[in-house]
Design a protein around this motif. Structure first.
Motif, short mmCIF file in Angstrom:
data_model
loop_
_atom_site.label_atom_id
_atom_site.label_comp_id
_atom_site.label_asym_id
_atom_site.label_seq_id
_atom_site.Cartn_x
_atom_site.Cartn_y
_atom_site.Cartn_z
N GLU A 283 0.83 -1.22 0.00
CA GLU A 283 0.00 0.00 0.00
C GLU A 283 0.85 1.25 0.00
O GLU A 283 0.58 2.23 -0.69
N ASP A 284 1.91 1.19 0.80
CA ASP A 284 2.82 2.32 0.90
C ASP A 284 3.47 2.63 -0.46
O ASP A 284 3.54 3.78 -0.89
N TYR A 285 3.92 1.57 -1.12
CA TYR A 285 4.58 1.77 -2.42
C TYR A 285 3.56 2.25 -3.47
O TYR A 285 3.88 3.10 -4.30
N GLU A 366 -4.56 -11.95 -11.24
CA GLU A 366 -5.23 -10.95 -10.40
C GLU A 366 -4.65 -9.55 -10.65
O GLU A 366 -5.38 -8.57 -10.76
N ALA A 367 -3.34 -9.49 -10.76
CA ALA A 367 -2.70 -8.20 -11.05
C ALA A 367 -3.12 -7.70 -12.44
O ALA A 367 -3.38 -6.51 -12.64
N GLU A 368 -3.18 -8.62 -13.39
CA GLU A 368 -3.56 -8.23 -14.76
C GLU A 368 -5.00 -7.74 -14.82
O GLU A 368 -5.32 -6.78 -15.53
N ARG A 369 -5.88 -8.39 -14.03
CA ARG A 369 -7.29 -7.94 -14.00
C ARG A 369 -7.38 -6.51 -13.46
O ARG A 369 -8.14 -5.69 -13.97
N LEU A 370 -6.56 -6.24 -12.44
CA LEU A 370 -6.56 -4.87 -11.91
C LEU A 370 -6.07 -3.89 -12.98
O LEU A 370 -6.66 -2.82 -13.18
N ALA A 371 -5.01 -4.27 -13.68
CA ALA A 371 -4.49 -3.39 -14.74
C ALA A 371 -5.57 -3.16 -15.81
O ALA A 371 -5.78 -2.02 -16.26
N VAL A 395 -8.01 5.46 -10.18
CA VAL A 395 -7.23 4.26 -9.84
C VAL A 395 -7.63 3.73 -8.46
O VAL A 395 -7.84 2.52 -8.27
N ARG A 396 -7.78 4.64 -7.50
CA ARG A 396 -8.15 4.21 -6.14
C ARG A 396 -9.53 3.55 -6.13
O ARG A 396 -9.73 2.52 -5.49
N THR A 397 -10.47 4.16 -6.86
CA THR A 397 -11.82 3.61 -6.88
C THR A 397 -11.83 2.22 -7.50
O THR A 397 -12.45 1.29 -6.98
N VAL A 398 -11.12 2.06 -8.60
CA VAL A 398 -11.07 0.75 -9.27
C VAL A 398 -10.41 -0.28 -8.35
O VAL A 398 -10.87 -1.42 -8.24
N THR A 399 -9.36 0.12 -7.66
CA THR A 399 -8.64 -0.82 -6.79
C THR A 399 -9.54 -1.28 -5.64
O THR A 399 -9.49 -2.44 -5.22
N ALA A 400 -10.38 -0.37 -5.16
CA ALA A 400 -11.24 -0.69 -4.00
C ALA A 400 -12.43 -1.58 -4.38
O ALA A 400 -13.09 -2.14 -3.50
N ARG A 401 -12.70 -1.74 -5.69
CA ARG A 401 -13.88 -2.51 -6.10
C ARG A 401 -13.82 -3.98 -5.69
O ARG A 401 -12.76 -4.58 -5.70
#
Ligand code: SR1
Ligand code: MG
Length: 401
Positions: A283-285, A366-371, A395-401
């Motif tokens: 999260e920090d990075y 999972e990483a690719e789906r986020l991308a 980006v934050r909204t999509v990540t939180a979905r």
């Protein structure tokens, strides 16, 4: 000398006969270090003095695929000329060109390998606090001074002619704007994300937005853009940035370069899912990456607008209200192009190590789906973007979905 691909030893012989670089009796080592998709790159060093240069030679085909994909050698001219122009505007941010050989399609340039490739640095979790300021200056100066705002109209049109780069533009037209959005043979994606990729192929609204962005790429001769400004084209150190590899340079939309930087920061953001197992550190990075996205835009826009007010030669540019509308369009272009560049790296040919180095297929998916989700949201929501935090909020909204 007629064209032939040089061996490591031939590259040594070649630089030795150039004036002002090495003495004829110098003992030089040579290593072919090219890890990109297209070219040979030789690192040549004199152990006794520590002096070194890089020799970059275009192959008559795309290295990533092989001889079945022929590719113009003229890209070496484009690259050497673009490097020289960019060096004129930001000498500390671009390697110096010592020599260009048209026949051999090679450029001898300053060695910047005391820096690391930024993609590698980000994958290792390093931070570059001065990066945004420096890449912002690179973008603002190279793009402003080659645009109709900062260049004499005759010079600008002459440059457009010198930088017609049809074959490399066609690669971008296909690999960034066309193939990933249909079932094309060049695509190369993780089978675990097939459902998400098919949803993209069937998303009419998304494809319409991408068609509009492609049309801008085809037609908007706004400035001499780098054309491939991903984090593999950027060398970094804790204090310095060097931009390399402008073989895709042509007169195109300014937002394409800015979008490329943003896209590659966000590809690393998505990759953190598999690159950083510790949730807190991840999260920090990610926060660092998002702050960098904001800073890149903010630095670019502040320096670009300053140049505009002080240096714009085009009289209409000083019409009240004009720059504000221009800048608003640029950030929306940047968001849209960033989205396309994210999607192409997940679905199409030539993926990125930020995702591909995740060994476990499921975690990588999972990483690719986020991308994919971030890329689509940037494209579909770009017309609501006003300021850099609008991009990071998406980006934050999509990540939180
Ligand atoms: C065949 S070339 C594939 C990709 O490599 C370059 O870096 C460009 O991004 C191009 O699309
Ligand atoms: Mg390249």
């Amino acid at each position: 000398m007629a064209y032939r691909a040089l061996s490591e030893q031939e590259a040594v012989q070649y630089v030795k006969q150039l004036p002002d670089l090495f003495a004829p009796e110098a003992e030089l080592t040579s290593r072919e270090i090219g890890d990109g998709n297209l070219n040979l790159v030789f690192h040549i060093r004199e152990e006794a003095t520590g002096k070194s240069v890089v020799v970059k030679q275009a192959l008559p085909y795309a290295r990533v695929v092989g001889e079945s994909w022929p590719l113009t050698l003229d890209r070496a001219r484009i690259e050497s000329e673009a490097l020289r122009i960019q060096h004129k505007y930001v000498p500390d941010l671009v390697p110096k060109v010592y020599h260009y050989d048209e026949e051999l399609a090679l450029t001898v340039m300053e060695d910047v390998s005391d820096h690391v490739i930024m993609r590698k640095g980000l994958i290792e979790g390093n931070r570059y606090p001065l990066f945004a300021k420096q890449i912002g200056r690179f973008l603002a100066h190279t793009l402003f001074y080659t645009s109709d705002l900062g260049a004499h109209p005759y010079d600008k049109k002459a440059l457009v002619g010198r930088f017609i780069n049809p074959e490399l533009c066609k690669i971008t037209e296909d690999l960034v704007f066309t193939d990933p959005y249909e079932d094309a043979p060049t695509n190369n994606f993780n089978p675990l994300i097939k459902r998400e990729v098919e949803a993209i192929w069937n998303n009419k609204q998304l494809k319409l937005e991408i068609a509009q962005l492609k049309y801008d790429f085809l037609t908007r001769a706004e400035a001499l853009i780098h054309g491939d400004l991903h984090t593999g084209s950027i060398f970094v150190s804790p204090t310095s940035v060097k931009v390399i590899d402008p073989e895709f340079a042509y007169y195109g939309p300014i937002g394409f370069d800015i979008g490329a930087v943003i896209a590659n920061l966000l590809l690393n953001y998505a990759g953190q899912h598999g690159l950083q197992p510790d949730a807190g550190k991840r999260e920090d990075y990610r926060e660092y990456l998002l702050a960098t996205v904001e800073d890149v835009w903010n630095e670019f826009v502040s320096q670009f607008v300053q140049l505009w007010h002080k240096q714009a030669k085009e009289r209409s540019a000083h019409t009240e209200g004009f720059w504000q509308g221009y800048v608003q369009r640029l950030i929306r272009d940047a968001a849209g192009f960033a989205g396309c560049k994210i999607l192409r790296r997940v679905i199409g040919l030539a993926g990125v190590a930020d995702l591909n180095s995740i060994a476990d297929d499921q975690t990588r998916a999972e990483a690719e789906r986020l991308a994919l989700a971030i890329g689509q949201a940037l494209i579909l929501e770009r017309n609501k973007v006003e300021v850099s935090t609008d991009i990071t909020d998406i980006v934050r909204t999509v990540t939180a979905r």
